[in-house]
Design a protein around this motif. Sequence first.
Motif, mmCIF file in Angstrom:
data_model
loop_
_atom_site.group_PDB
_atom_site.id
_atom_site.type_symbol
_atom_site.label_atom_id
_atom_site.label_comp_id
_atom_site.label_asym_id
_atom_site.label_seq_id
_atom_site.Cartn_x
_atom_site.Cartn_y
_atom_site.Cartn_z
ATOM 1 N N LEU A 52 -17.560 9.219 52.594
ATOM 2 C CA LEU A 52 -18.091 9.060 53.947
ATOM 3 C C LEU A 52 -17.411 10.029 54.907
ATOM 4 O O LEU A 52 -18.064 10.627 55.771
ATOM 5 N N VAL A 53 -16.101 10.190 54.765
ATOM 6 C CA VAL A 53 -15.362 11.137 55.606
ATOM 7 C C VAL A 53 -15.780 12.565 55.260
ATOM 8 O O VAL A 53 -15.942 13.413 56.142
ATOM 9 N N THR A 54 -15.955 12.820 53.963
ATOM 10 C CA THR A 54 -16.396 14.146 53.517
ATOM 11 C C THR A 54 -17.741 14.504 54.128
ATOM 12 O O THR A 54 -17.919 15.600 54.685
ATOM 13 N N ALA A 55 -18.702 13.591 54.051
ATOM 14 C CA ALA A 55 -20.034 13.847 54.589
ATOM 15 C C ALA A 55 -19.981 14.097 56.088
ATOM 16 O O ALA A 55 -20.627 15.025 56.607
ATOM 17 N N PHE A 56 -19.211 13.277 56.794
ATOM 18 C CA PHE A 56 -19.116 13.433 58.248
ATOM 19 C C PHE A 56 -18.504 14.788 58.609
ATOM 20 O O PHE A 56 -18.990 15.479 59.510
ATOM 21 N N THR A 57 -17.457 15.197 57.897
ATOM 22 C CA THR A 57 -16.805 16.479 58.177
ATOM 23 C C THR A 57 -17.725 17.644 57.838
ATOM 24 O O THR A 57 -17.816 18.623 58.590
ATOM 25 N N VAL A 58 -18.415 17.556 56.713
ATOM 26 C CA VAL A 58 -19.354 18.610 56.304
ATOM 27 C C VAL A 58 -20.388 18.875 57.402
ATOM 28 O O VAL A 58 -20.715 20.029 57.724
ATOM 29 N N LEU A 59 -20.884 17.799 57.998
ATOM 30 C CA LEU A 59 -21.940 17.946 59.011
ATOM 31 C C LEU A 59 -21.446 18.556 60.313
ATOM 32 O O LEU A 59 -22.255 18.899 61.187
ATOM 33 N N GLN A 60 -20.141 18.717 60.458
ATOM 34 C CA GLN A 60 -19.612 19.436 61.612
ATOM 35 C C GLN A 60 -19.753 20.947 61.428
ATOM 36 O O GLN A 60 -19.654 21.714 62.400
ATOM 37 N N TYR A 61 -20.002 21.380 60.174
ATOM 38 C CA TYR A 61 -20.032 22.810 59.878
ATOM 39 C C TYR A 61 -21.315 23.282 59.203
ATOM 40 O O TYR A 61 -21.622 24.480 59.225
ATOM 41 N N GLU A 205 -32.450 11.660 38.755
ATOM 42 C CA GLU A 205 -32.707 10.253 39.052
ATOM 43 C C GLU A 205 -31.426 9.638 39.593
ATOM 44 O O GLU A 205 -30.418 9.563 38.879
ATOM 45 N N TRP A 206 -31.461 9.212 40.835
ATOM 46 C CA TRP A 206 -30.261 8.661 41.466
ATOM 47 C C TRP A 206 -30.450 7.199 41.812
ATOM 48 O O TRP A 206 -31.471 6.807 42.384
ATOM 49 N N LYS A 207 -29.446 6.387 41.492
ATOM 50 C CA LYS A 207 -29.440 4.970 41.837
ATOM 51 C C LYS A 207 -28.179 4.670 42.629
ATOM 52 O O LYS A 207 -27.086 5.087 42.235
ATOM 53 N N ASN A 208 -28.322 3.956 43.719
ATOM 54 C CA ASN A 208 -27.175 3.628 44.549
ATOM 55 C C ASN A 208 -26.220 2.701 43.799
ATOM 56 O O ASN A 208 -26.643 1.724 43.188
ATOM 57 N N THR A 209 -24.936 3.009 43.861
ATOM 58 C CA THR A 209 -23.927 2.192 43.189
ATOM 59 C C THR A 209 -23.646 0.883 43.936
ATOM 60 O O THR A 209 -22.928 0.020 43.411
ATOM 61 N N ASN A 210 -24.212 0.728 45.123
ATOM 62 C CA ASN A 210 -23.946 -0.454 45.948
ATOM 63 C C ASN A 210 -24.933 -1.576 45.618
ATOM 64 O O ASN A 210 -26.110 -1.516 45.971
ATOM 65 N N ALA A 211 -24.447 -2.619 44.954
ATOM 66 C CA ALA A 211 -25.302 -3.735 44.539
ATOM 67 C C ALA A 211 -25.857 -4.523 45.732
ATOM 68 O O ALA A 211 -26.884 -5.202 45.602
ATOM 69 N N LEU A 212 -25.222 -4.423 46.882
ATOM 70 C CA LEU A 212 -25.677 -5.181 48.060
ATOM 71 C C LEU A 212 -27.050 -4.737 48.554
ATOM 72 O O LEU A 212 -27.762 -5.507 49.190
ATOM 73 N N ILE A 213 -27.418 -3.480 48.261
ATOM 74 C CA ILE A 213 -28.706 -2.992 48.754
ATOM 75 C C ILE A 213 -29.743 -2.837 47.644
ATOM 76 O O ILE A 213 -30.840 -2.331 47.884
ATOM 77 N N ASN A 214 -29.407 -3.319 46.464
ATOM 78 C CA ASN A 214 -30.336 -3.268 45.334
ATOM 79 C C ASN A 214 -31.113 -4.580 45.268
ATOM 80 O O ASN A 214 -30.547 -5.629 44.944
ATOM 81 N N ALA A 224 -27.772 -5.762 54.610
ATOM 82 C CA ALA A 224 -26.803 -4.698 54.337
ATOM 83 C C ALA A 224 -27.425 -3.315 54.509
ATOM 84 O O ALA A 224 -28.571 -3.088 54.131
ATOM 85 N N VAL A 225 -26.670 -2.393 55.080
ATOM 86 C CA VAL A 225 -27.124 -1.011 55.273
ATOM 87 C C VAL A 225 -26.182 -0.028 54.573
ATOM 88 O O VAL A 225 -26.184 1.161 54.862
ATOM 89 N N GLY A 226 -25.418 -0.489 53.638
ATOM 90 C CA GLY A 226 -24.417 0.356 52.964
ATOM 91 C C GLY A 226 -23.073 -0.338 53.068
ATOM 92 O O GLY A 226 -23.030 -1.569 53.061
ATOM 93 N N LEU A 227 -21.986 0.380 53.181
ATOM 94 C CA LEU A 227 -22.002 1.823 53.388
ATOM 95 C C LEU A 227 -21.683 2.599 52.099
ATOM 96 O O LEU A 227 -22.389 3.494 51.735
ATOM 97 N N LYS A 228 -20.585 2.241 51.421
ATOM 98 C CA LYS A 228 -20.196 3.020 50.251
ATOM 99 C C LYS A 228 -19.274 2.214 49.345
ATOM 100 O O LYS A 228 -18.375 1.543 49.838
#
Length: 230
Positions: A52-61, A205-214, A224-228
């Motif tokens: 989550l921190v990686t994604a947020f930082t990436v979007l700054q650049y 083929e990608w499946k979310n690892t978060n069981a709360l949103i499956n 639930a909206v995530g997060l990770k």
Amino acid sequence: EPPETEPVMATIPADRVLTAQNAFVYDCNSREFAFVLGDPEDTIYPASITKLVTAFTVLQYLSPEDTVLVGNELDLVPWDSSVAGLQKGDRLTVEQLIEGMMLPSGNDAATVLATTAGRVIAEDYAMAPKAAINAFMKEMNRTAKSYGMGDSHFITPDGYHDPDHYTTMEDLAVLGRLILTTPSILKYTALPNDQIMLSEDRVLEWKNTNALINPDSEFYCSAAVGLKTG
């Protein structure tokens, strides 16, 4: 910000088993902990929540629509990583790579994004992958601290375990609040699964690892909206 009132300490119903060493419920509106297992200031290891921190930082650049060519940085991905299935020569957008971090928790996607953003940060587009990731991590730590995650330190963009890669529940609460206001990340944390077509004969083929949103999971939670996972 420290809570104005003491958080409720954890009491687990007799018919439930909580296996986590640390857990919390945090109210983003009041900015207070409602439930805590462990000390909010304890040092803990975030693992893939780091993405989550990686994604947020990436979007700054980088812009979500930027195209990225996957290269030799894949050689740096630990063999036992969770991956998005990327191969050298693949072309994906930044947005797709963020999705590859959020759904299958791809360490490969995190490595590719960190390398690409690191070269932009260093203004050296021929920089070797390891040096580019180091440049990115320096900026990621600076970004985290600037947004209030003062007790965190990150070594890798994917969260692969390192004793010097740590955070706290207080900092994770700050991070959660930040991601909830970042739609370009949030829309993927809540996505159960997806298909990414790279060519006519290559589909990821990608499946979310978060069981709360499956919806098919016994742990599904419609609110639930995530997060990770981590």
